[in-house]
Design a protein around this motif. Structure first.
Motif, short mmCIF file in Angstrom:
data_model
loop_
_atom_site.label_atom_id
_atom_site.label_comp_id
_atom_site.label_asym_id
_atom_site.label_seq_id
_atom_site.Cartn_x
_atom_site.Cartn_y
_atom_site.Cartn_z
N ILE A 32 53.53 29.09 -36.69
CA ILE A 32 52.61 30.20 -36.93
C ILE A 32 51.69 30.45 -35.74
O ILE A 32 51.44 31.59 -35.35
N TYR A 33 51.19 29.37 -35.13
CA TYR A 33 50.28 29.52 -34.00
C TYR A 33 51.02 29.57 -32.66
O TYR A 33 50.46 30.03 -31.67
N GLY A 34 52.24 29.05 -32.64
CA GLY A 34 52.97 28.98 -31.38
C GLY A 34 52.39 27.95 -30.43
O GLY A 34 52.53 28.07 -29.21
N LEU A 35 51.74 26.92 -30.99
CA LEU A 35 51.10 25.86 -30.22
C LEU A 35 51.50 24.51 -30.79
O LEU A 35 51.88 24.42 -31.96
N PRO A 36 51.40 23.43 -30.02
CA PRO A 36 51.78 22.10 -30.52
C PRO A 36 50.67 21.50 -31.39
O PRO A 36 49.55 21.28 -30.92
N PHE A 37 51.01 21.23 -32.65
CA PHE A 37 50.00 20.74 -33.58
C PHE A 37 49.43 19.39 -33.17
O PHE A 37 48.21 19.18 -33.24
N GLU A 38 50.27 18.49 -32.73
CA GLU A 38 49.78 17.14 -32.40
C GLU A 38 48.73 17.20 -31.29
O GLU A 38 47.69 16.52 -31.36
N LYS A 39 48.97 18.03 -30.31
CA LYS A 39 48.02 18.15 -29.20
C LYS A 39 46.72 18.78 -29.69
O LYS A 39 45.62 18.28 -29.40
N SER A 40 46.83 19.88 -30.42
CA SER A 40 45.63 20.59 -30.88
C SER A 40 44.79 19.72 -31.80
O SER A 40 43.56 19.62 -31.66
N SER A 41 45.43 19.10 -32.78
CA SER A 41 44.69 18.29 -33.76
C SER A 41 44.06 17.07 -33.08
O SER A 41 42.92 16.69 -33.41
N SER A 42 44.78 16.46 -32.16
CA SER A 42 44.21 15.31 -31.44
C SER A 42 43.00 15.72 -30.63
O SER A 42 41.99 14.99 -30.58
N ASN A 43 43.07 16.89 -30.01
CA ASN A 43 41.92 17.40 -29.25
C ASN A 43 40.69 17.57 -30.15
O ASN A 43 39.57 17.21 -29.76
N VAL A 44 40.90 18.11 -31.34
CA VAL A 44 39.79 18.38 -32.25
C VAL A 44 39.17 17.08 -32.75
O VAL A 44 37.94 16.94 -32.79
N VAL A 45 40.01 16.14 -33.11
CA VAL A 45 39.50 14.85 -33.59
C VAL A 45 38.74 14.14 -32.49
O VAL A 45 37.64 13.59 -32.72
N ARG A 46 39.28 14.15 -31.28
CA ARG A 46 38.61 13.49 -30.16
C ARG A 46 37.27 14.16 -29.86
O ARG A 46 36.27 13.48 -29.58
N PHE A 47 37.24 15.48 -29.93
CA PHE A 47 35.98 16.19 -29.67
C PHE A 47 34.93 15.78 -30.70
O PHE A 47 33.77 15.53 -30.34
N LYS A 48 35.30 15.73 -31.96
CA LYS A 48 34.34 15.37 -33.00
C LYS A 48 33.78 13.98 -32.76
O LYS A 48 32.58 13.73 -32.92
N ARG B 180 42.28 37.51 -24.20
CA ARG B 180 43.61 36.90 -24.09
C ARG B 180 43.67 35.66 -24.98
O ARG B 180 42.65 35.05 -25.27
N CYS B 181 44.88 35.30 -25.37
CA CYS B 181 45.01 34.13 -26.24
C CYS B 181 46.30 33.40 -25.94
O CYS B 181 47.31 34.01 -25.58
N ASN B 182 46.25 32.08 -26.09
CA ASN B 182 47.44 31.26 -25.89
C ASN B 182 48.22 31.05 -27.17
O ASN B 182 49.30 30.46 -27.16
N ALA B 183 47.69 31.52 -28.31
CA ALA B 183 48.39 31.44 -29.59
C ALA B 183 49.06 32.77 -29.89
O ALA B 183 48.77 33.79 -29.26
N HIS B 184 49.94 32.75 -30.89
CA HIS B 184 50.70 33.96 -31.23
C HIS B 184 50.73 34.14 -32.74
O HIS B 184 51.79 34.35 -33.33
#
Length: 353
Positions: free
Chosen positions: A131-147, A16-20
């Motif tokens: 394209i992804y059907g997801l919020p970019f600001e949330k996704s990118s912030s998550n990735v930066v914070r994880f790093k 399953r996926c939350n993106a489209h």
């Protein structure tokens, strides 16, 4: 590029996926679900079992990726799965789109000992949202914070899928992430998921270059086997072995982890790859199709400068085939020595909603 013997295992927490994303044919998956802990534990036990064989026969380890055709973080057990993978002595990576990578999940993955996080986030701003059907600001912030939280404990690799077939866009996205401190990238062309995704340039049976590719292989006296099913191993969320990760429609189940081992399905894989049925004949990873691609790209003019590129791909296909057949020979000899045979399949438990 000379062939290198390696074994990677994808264990699919969910398909399953939350993106489209339009370049992932989500509507082609016949059934979707979440891997249960019981199925995961048996899958990992099969990996441990096969690792003993690869160590003895080839001196090779197996790397495990919690990945598949969906978003692993949709399965609440994924951090626990990662911890078990590490406790079993495997290298462990997780693939994600980053949208669900909040602080709680991020810390759980780090605490589990995940060594690499591969993030598919190859667009920015409104393009990503669409394209992804997801919020970019949330996704990118998550990735930066994880790093930032990971430091040296976990590598973060940005996955750039060239779905636009535009090298300039890929370079732009790499620059975007470099400016934010990311240095590791994985770049992939668009894949047709063994024909589940219709791509104009990948309708191989209709191309005249396919016959020329076949002739070139015949001149080398080789009917090449695709190495992917034998080195890129795949266990679905439902505990079925599948031919490879390109089997988006799950058309080639090879048996349950409760009934079969990696060794016992070797002959089944060989039969499917040899006949190219039902999915290989349409797949862009298939050696014949790969050579057809190269002829269409660099072999149409007949110019001398184009010939080395085609010959290089042909050489690689022949070399990979030789390596794959050596691996198969050793595995089948081991199966014969141990009396390994196929067993009856049975129903296995999966989590459903």
């Amino acid at each position: 590029m000379k062939p290198e013997l390696f074994f990677n295992l994808d264990i699919e927490p969910t398909n399953r996926c939350n993106a489209h994303c339009y370049f992932c044919p989500r509507d082609q998956t016949p059934h979707q679900g979440l891997m249960s802990p019981e199925v995961f534990d048996k899958s990992l036990a099969r990996a441990v079992e096969f690792r003993e064989i690869t160590r003895e026969l080839f001196g090779a380890e197996i790397k495990v990726n919690l990945c598949g055709l969906g978003e692993p973080l949709l399965n609440r057990h994924t951090p626990e799965f990662a911890r078990k993978v590490r406790d079993a002595g495997f290298e462990c990576s997780v693939s994600t789109n980053g949208a669900l990578l909040d602080e709680r999940r991020a810390q759980a993955l780090l605490d589990a000992g995940v060594q690499a996080l591969e993030v598919n986030i190859g667009e920015e701003g409104a393009d990503y949202d669409e394209i992804y059907g997801l919020p970019f600001e949330k996704s990118s912030s998550n990735v930066v914070r994880f790093k930032e939280a990971a430091g040296d404990r976990c590598q973060v690799r940005i996955v750039l899928v060239d779905h636009r077939r535009d090298p300039a866009h890929i370079a732009k996205m790499a620059k975007f992430w470099r400016e934010r401190g990311f240095r590791q990238f994985l770049q992939f062309p668009i894949m047709n998921r063994a024909g589940a995704l219709f791509v104009d340039e990948m309708q191989y049976a209709s191309f005249p270059e396919a016959e020329r590719a076949r002739q070139m292989l015949e001149e080398r006296a080789v009917t090449p086997l695709c190495p992917a099913p034998f080195q890129l191993l795949f266990i679905g969320y439902d505990g079925q072995y599948y031919l490879c990760c390109s089997d988006w429609k799950k058309e080639v189940p090879l048996g349950s982890v409760f009934d079969e081992s990696f060794l016992s399905i070797t002959r089944q894989k060989l039969e499917h790859v040899s006949t190219r049925a039902p999915i290989c004949a349409s797949c862009n990873h298939d050696p014949l199709n790969r050579l057809t691609d190269e002829l269409r790209t660099n072999g149409q003019s007949g110019a001398d400068e184009d010939r080395p590129a085609v010959e290089t791909v042909l050489d690689e296909i022949v070399e990979w085939d030789a390596l794959t057949r050596r691996v198969l020979g050793a595995l089948e000899a081991r199966a014969h020595e141990t009396g390994t045979t196929l067993r009856a399949r049975r129903f296995i438990p999966v989590e459903v909603e």
